[in-house]
Motif scaffolding. Structure first.
Motif, PDB file in Angstrom:
ATOM      1  N   ASP A  56       1.869  -8.457   5.869  1.00  0.00           N
ATOM      2  CA  ASP A  56       0.725  -7.937   5.129  1.00  0.00           C
ATOM      3  C   ASP A  56       0.318  -8.885   4.004  1.00  0.00           C
ATOM      4  OD1 ASP A  56      -1.069  -5.797   4.189  1.00  0.00           O
ATOM      5  OD2 ASP A  56       0.336  -5.663   2.528  1.00  0.00           O
ATOM      6  N   LEU A  57      -0.989  -9.189   3.921  1.00  0.00           N
ATOM      7  CA  LEU A  57      -1.473 -10.132   2.907  1.00  0.00           C
ATOM      8  C   LEU A  57      -1.272  -9.594   1.492  1.00  0.00           C
ATOM      9  CD1 LEU A  57      -2.922 -12.682   1.986  1.00  0.00           C
ATOM     10  CD2 LEU A  57      -5.103 -11.564   2.481  1.00  0.00           C
ATOM     11  N   VAL A  58      -1.540  -8.300   1.277  1.00  0.00           N
ATOM     12  CA  VAL A  58      -1.387  -7.725  -0.072  1.00  0.00           C
ATOM     13  C   VAL A  58       0.060  -7.856  -0.545  1.00  0.00           C
ATOM     14  CG1 VAL A  58      -1.487  -5.582  -1.429  1.00  0.00           C
ATOM     15  CG2 VAL A  58      -3.379  -6.185   0.098  1.00  0.00           C
ATOM     16  N   SER A  59       1.014  -7.587   0.358  1.00  0.00           N
ATOM     17  CA  SER A  59       2.441  -7.736  -0.003  1.00  0.00           C
ATOM     18  C   SER A  59       2.769  -9.187  -0.337  1.00  0.00           C
ATOM     19  CB  SER A  59       3.331  -7.271   1.157  1.00  0.00           C
ATOM     20  OG  SER A  59       3.078  -5.919   1.446  1.00  0.00           O
ATOM     21  N   ALA A  60       2.203 -10.120   0.439  1.00  0.00           N
ATOM     22  CA  ALA A  60       2.437 -11.550   0.184  1.00  0.00           C
ATOM     23  C   ALA A  60       1.868 -11.950  -1.176  1.00  0.00           C
ATOM     24  CB  ALA A  60       1.797 -12.380   1.297  1.00  0.00           C
ATOM     25  N   LEU A  61       0.679 -11.429  -1.508  1.00  0.00           N
ATOM     26  CA  LEU A  61       0.055 -11.747  -2.793  1.00  0.00           C
ATOM     27  C   LEU A  61       0.873 -11.178  -3.956  1.00  0.00           C
ATOM     28  CD1 LEU A  61      -3.676 -11.093  -1.827  1.00  0.00           C
ATOM     29  CD2 LEU A  61      -2.684 -13.310  -2.445  1.00  0.00           C
ATOM     30  N   LYS A  62       1.389  -9.959  -3.753  1.00  0.00           N
ATOM     31  CA  LYS A  62       2.245  -9.349  -4.791  1.00  0.00           C
ATOM     32  C   LYS A  62       3.465 -10.221  -5.058  1.00  0.00           C
ATOM     33  CE  LYS A  62       1.161  -4.426  -4.277  1.00  0.00           C
ATOM     34  NZ  LYS A  62       1.612  -3.140  -3.731  1.00  0.00           N
ATOM     35  N   GLY A  63       4.017 -10.787  -4.008  1.00  0.00           N
ATOM     36  CA  GLY A  63       5.201 -11.629  -4.155  1.00  0.00           C
ATOM     37  C   GLY A  63       4.892 -12.978  -4.770  1.00  0.00           C
ATOM     38  N   ALA A  64       3.649 -13.442  -4.607  1.00  0.00           N
ATOM     39  CA  ALA A  64       3.289 -14.784  -5.061  1.00  0.00           C
ATOM     40  C   ALA A  64       2.715 -14.817  -6.466  1.00  0.00           C
ATOM     41  CB  ALA A  64       2.273 -15.389  -4.085  1.00  0.00           C
ATOM     42  N   LEU A  65       2.106 -13.710  -6.896  1.00  0.00           N
ATOM     43  CA  LEU A  65       1.378 -13.700  -8.170  1.00  0.00           C
ATOM     44  C   LEU A  65       2.023 -12.760  -9.178  1.00  0.00           C
ATOM     45  CD1 LEU A  65      -2.213 -13.423  -6.625  1.00  0.00           C
ATOM     46  CD2 LEU A  65      -1.058 -15.522  -7.355  1.00  0.00           C
ATOM     47  N   SER A  66       1.566 -12.844 -10.415  1.00  0.00           N
ATOM     48  CA  SER A  66       2.071 -11.924 -11.448  1.00  0.00           C
ATOM     49  C   SER A  66       1.026 -11.757 -12.545  1.00  0.00           C
ATOM     50  CB  SER A  66       3.379 -12.451 -12.049  1.00  0.00           C
ATOM     51  OG  SER A  66       3.139 -13.704 -12.672  1.00  0.00           O
ATOM     52  N   GLY A  67       1.251 -10.763 -13.399  1.00  0.00           N
ATOM     53  CA  GLY A  67       0.417 -10.565 -14.584  1.00  0.00           C
ATOM     54  C   GLY A  67      -1.030 -10.239 -14.289  1.00  0.00           C
ATOM     55  N   SER A  68      -1.921 -10.707 -15.159  1.00  0.00           N
ATOM     56  CA  SER A  68      -3.347 -10.389 -15.062  1.00  0.00           C
ATOM     57  C   SER A  68      -3.988 -10.968 -13.814  1.00  0.00           C
ATOM     58  CB  SER A  68      -4.091 -10.918 -16.295  1.00  0.00           C
ATOM     59  OG  SER A  68      -3.630 -10.256 -17.455  1.00  0.00           O
ATOM     60  N   LEU A  69      -3.532 -12.149 -13.374  1.00  0.00           N
ATOM     61  CA  LEU A  69      -4.076 -12.732 -12.148  1.00  0.00           C
ATOM     62  C   LEU A  69      -3.746 -11.856 -10.945  1.00  0.00           C
ATOM     63  CD1 LEU A  69      -5.551 -15.066 -10.706  1.00  0.00           C
ATOM     64  CD2 LEU A  69      -3.318 -16.170 -10.428  1.00  0.00           C
ATOM     65  N   GLU A  70      -2.510 -11.365 -10.891  1.00  0.00           N
ATOM     66  CA  GLU A  70      -2.115 -10.470  -9.796  1.00  0.00           C
ATOM     67  C   GLU A  70      -2.991  -9.215  -9.784  1.00  0.00           C
ATOM     68  OE1 GLU A  70       1.667  -7.736  -8.230  1.00  0.00           O
ATOM     69  OE2 GLU A  70       1.814  -8.819 -10.124  1.00  0.00           O
ATOM     70  N   ALA A  71      -3.191  -8.592 -10.953  1.00  0.00           N
ATOM     71  CA  ALA A  71      -4.005  -7.372 -11.037  1.00  0.00           C
ATOM     72  C   ALA A  71      -5.425  -7.636 -10.553  1.00  0.00           C
ATOM     73  CB  ALA A  71      -4.028  -6.858 -12.476  1.00  0.00           C
ATOM     74  N   LEU A  72      -5.972  -8.784 -10.932  1.00  0.00           N
ATOM     75  CA  LEU A  72      -7.347  -9.116 -10.538  1.00  0.00           C
ATOM     76  C   LEU A  72      -7.451  -9.352  -9.029  1.00  0.00           C
ATOM     77  CD1 LEU A  72      -9.803 -11.395 -12.412  1.00  0.00           C
ATOM     78  CD2 LEU A  72      -9.407 -11.803  -9.995  1.00  0.00           C
ATOM     79  N   ILE A  73      -6.558 -10.162  -8.489  1.00  0.00           N
ATOM     80  CA  ILE A  73      -6.619 -10.493  -7.054  1.00  0.00           C
ATOM     81  C   ILE A  73      -6.355  -9.261  -6.191  1.00  0.00           C
ATOM     82  CG2 ILE A  73      -5.507 -11.823  -5.206  1.00  0.00           C
ATOM     83  CD1 ILE A  73      -7.338 -13.550  -6.969  1.00  0.00           C
ATOM     84  N   LEU A  74      -5.378  -8.434  -6.584  1.00  0.00           N
ATOM     85  CA  LEU A  74      -5.106  -7.205  -5.811  1.00  0.00           C
ATOM     86  C   LEU A  74      -6.289  -6.247  -5.893  1.00  0.00           C
ATOM     87  CD1 LEU A  74      -1.330  -6.493  -6.568  1.00  0.00           C
ATOM     88  CD2 LEU A  74      -2.337  -7.629  -4.580  1.00  0.00           C
ATOM     89  N   GLY A  75      -6.973  -6.231  -7.044  1.00  0.00           N
ATOM     90  CA  GLY A  75      -8.177  -5.415  -7.176  1.00  0.00           C
ATOM     91  C   GLY A  75      -9.248  -5.855  -6.207  1.00  0.00           C
ATOM     92  N   LEU A  76      -9.375  -7.166  -6.009  1.00  0.00           N
ATOM     93  CA  LEU A  76     -10.380  -7.696  -5.085  1.00  0.00           C
ATOM     94  C   LEU A  76     -10.094  -7.323  -3.630  1.00  0.00           C
ATOM     95  CD1 LEU A  76     -10.947 -11.318  -6.462  1.00  0.00           C
ATOM     96  CD2 LEU A  76     -12.543  -9.396  -6.596  1.00  0.00           C
ATOM     97  N   MET A  77      -8.833  -7.038  -3.320  1.00  0.00           N
ATOM     98  CA  MET A  77      -8.469  -6.689  -1.948  1.00  0.00           C
ATOM     99  C   MET A  77      -8.832  -5.243  -1.596  1.00  0.00           C
ATOM    100  SD  MET A  77      -7.512  -9.557  -0.910  1.00  0.00           S
ATOM    101  CE  MET A  77      -7.124  -9.038   0.769  1.00  0.00           C
ATOM    102  N   LYS A  78      -9.324  -4.493  -2.572  1.00  0.00           N
ATOM    103  CA  LYS A  78      -9.759  -3.109  -2.321  1.00  0.00           C
ATOM    104  C   LYS A  78     -11.279  -3.051  -2.255  1.00  0.00           C
ATOM    105  CE  LYS A  78      -5.839  -1.212  -4.877  1.00  0.00           C
ATOM    106  NZ  LYS A  78      -5.358  -0.940  -6.216  1.00  0.00           N
ATOM    107  N   SER A  79     -11.802  -2.023  -1.600  1.00  0.00           N
ATOM    108  CA  SER A  79     -13.245  -1.799  -1.660  1.00  0.00           C
ATOM    109  C   SER A  79     -13.574  -1.322  -3.074  1.00  0.00           C
ATOM    110  CB  SER A  79     -13.666  -0.731  -0.642  1.00  0.00           C
ATOM    111  OG  SER A  79     -13.207   0.554  -1.068  1.00  0.00           O
TER     112      SER A  79
END
Length: 281
Positions: A56-79
């Motif tokens: 899963d891409l979202v799980s991979a992003l969670k593992g790769a990122l942190s902090g405010s950048l993680e919150a922003l990128i994960l937000g973009l993965m939602k409608s």
């Protein structure tokens, strides 16, 4: 500058392989790919990524990122509706309520957007948004939020009903300015049921792009930035009306949103915000 979804997914896949081999993460590639695509394209990229990488891409992003950048990128993965629903849920979690977030989302979305948010909220959390709002707020604040969530607001019309505007202006004056104490019922009824153009004619409702511009300005006034507020507005409005928000920002605060983000944020988080912002004015 255009890359097919399949190419973008392969780019992310090669990054995933890179994560496995080395300690570092190339955040710039993630930012370049995901901030320059629409929500629909990001969904397709996620599908292709899972097909290639078998994860899963979202799980991979969670593992790769942190902090405010993680919150922003994960937000973009939602409608947009999923993101709004998640932010509303988070604002009512645990002790105390984040009233500013509730106000920002509930008061600025139109009937159609609120109806979709309620549907998605039920799908995501198996709960009713109206019940959660009622259980987490109280008094006149709760009454106003519930009236808005119930989506009874008139739709905008090409016909300007000056008689109704005059009646409402008088009713609001009688209910507030003229008397001791405020007739809250009248205020809530008018503020939650009349169309936005109608309320603007009564001069008690600013345009929502100016509202978001003001929120962004307030969030970036001090040396740092209230990153949660900045992230929420940029992510939720980037495919809706961010260009108009940029225009209002420049008009009222005499500097561009792009410049303000540059001054008050830093690092990869700043790069992602500037990419979503889309340019200097």
């Amino acid at each position: 500058w255009k890359v097919t979804h399949s190419d973008a997914a392969e780019d992310l896949l090669s990054e995933a392989r890179f994560f496995d081999k080395f300690a570092g993460v190339d955040e710039q590639t993630i930012i370049d790919i995901l901030t320059r695509r629409s929500c629909e394209q990001r969904r397709e990229i996620a599908f292709e990524y899972e097909r290639f990488a078998k994860k899963d891409l979202v799980s991979a992003l969670k593992g790769a990122l942190s902090g405010s950048l993680e919150a922003l990128i994960l937000g973009l993965m939602k409608s947009t509706a999923q993101y709004d629903a998640s932010e509303l849920k988070a604002s009512m979690k645990g002790l105390g309520t984040d009233e500013e977030t509730l106000i920002e989302i509930v008061c600025s979305r139109n009937n159609e957007e609120l109806a979709e948010i309620k549907r998605v909220y039920r799908d995501m959390f198996k709960k009713d948004l109206e019940k959660d709002v009622a259980g987490d707020t109280s008094g006149n604040f709760a009454k106003l939020l519930l009236a808005l969530v119930q989506t009874r607001r008139d739709e905008p019309s090409n016909v300007v009903d000056y008689e109704k505007i005059d009646e409402d202006a008088r009713a609001l004056y009688e209910a507030g300015v003229k008397r001791k104490g405020t007739d809250v019922v009248t205020w809530i009824e008018i503020m939650s049921q009349r169309s936005v153009p109608h309320l603007q004619k009564v001069e008690c409702f600013e345009n929502r792009q100016l509202y978001f511009a003001s929120r962004l300005n307030e969030a970036m006034k001090s040396k740092g930035a209230k990153e949660k507020v900045v992230t929420r507005i940029i992510v939720s409005r980037c495919e809706v009306d961010l260009i108009k928000i940029r225009t209002e920002f420049k008009k009222h605060f005499k500097r561009s949103l792009y410049q303000t983000i540059t001054e008050h944020t830093k690092g990869d988080y700043q790069k992602a915000l500037l990419s979503l912002c889309g340019g200097d004015d």
